[in-house]
Design a protein around this motif. Structure first.
Motif, short mmCIF file in Angstrom:
data_model
loop_
_atom_site.label_atom_id
_atom_site.label_comp_id
_atom_site.label_asym_id
_atom_site.label_seq_id
_atom_site.Cartn_x
_atom_site.Cartn_y
_atom_site.Cartn_z
N THR A 19 0.82 -1.22 0.00
CA THR A 19 0.00 0.00 0.00
C THR A 19 0.85 1.26 0.00
O THR A 19 0.36 2.33 -0.36
CB THR A 19 -0.93 0.06 1.23
N LEU A 21 1.56 2.89 2.49
CA LEU A 21 0.96 3.84 3.43
C LEU A 21 1.43 3.67 4.87
O LEU A 21 0.78 4.13 5.80
CB LEU A 21 -0.57 3.74 3.35
N LEU A 39 4.01 10.23 3.70
CA LEU A 39 2.72 9.59 3.43
C LEU A 39 2.02 10.27 2.26
O LEU A 39 1.46 9.60 1.39
CB LEU A 39 1.84 9.62 4.68
N ARG A 43 1.02 8.43 -1.21
CA ARG A 43 -0.36 8.46 -1.75
C ARG A 43 -0.36 8.95 -3.20
O ARG A 43 -1.09 8.43 -4.03
CB ARG A 43 -1.25 9.35 -0.88
#
Length: 174
Positions: A19, A21, A39, A43
């Protein structure tokens, strides 16, 4: 032995999850030390580069280091150990190879790696150390990079990697 978030190499490698994340272990520590901008950048990469998908196992992407001493973070997803050494070993080698390729493309002079996949992903550390070190050595035989560090969390990790390196350099292996 040391803390990868304190390394002053041009890049550190994050043993990320797909991910990008954040998570536990090395991944969480790097995200906390780098600050919230990391982060946000991860993203953006998920959305714009990966089209909303997860980063595949063995692949790597690069971000700025933000509040870290290292200028860059190279994120790679290690394999979860399920006992298939041939397949999972190849994926683990790809993590190191693709991270080194990114460093070379960016003309970086130094990089620090953690022991990828040997925590919650349960890759046996003796096997992982041989794969990591052989991949790094083979890359350095063909490419000028500079300094490559293994930053290991514990004395046990340090001893395992040290013994594996001695075995590789002397022609002995597991």
């Amino acid at each position: 032995m040391g803390d990868i978030t304190k390394q002053t190499t041009d890049a550190i490698v994050n043993a990320a999850n797909g991910t990008l994340l954040g998570g536990g272990g090395v991944d969480g520590a790097i995200h906390r030390a780098a600050g919230p901008e990391l982060l946000q950048e991860c993203r953006r990469i998920r959305k714009e580069v990966l089209n909303g998908k997860e980063l595949p196992t063995g692949e790597a992407v690069i971000t700025d280091g933000f509040q870290l001493p290292a200028k860059y973070v190279i994120h790679t997803v290690g394999p979860v150990w399920r006992g298939n050494l041939e397949r999972e070993g190849e994926l683990l080698s790809n993590c190191y190879q693709n991270s080194l390729n990114l460093a070379a493309e960016k003309k970086l002079k130094s990089i620090s790696f953690p022991s990828i996949s040997t925590g919650v992903y349960r890759f046996p550390e003796e096997l992982a150390s041989v794969i990591a070190l052989k991949t790094i050595i083979n890359f350095l035989k063909r490419n000028q990079l500079g300094e490559v560090k293994m930053v290991l969390f514990s004395q046990k990790d340090f001893e395992i990697y040290g013994q594996s390196l001695k075995n590789i350099l002397s022609g002995k292996e597991l």
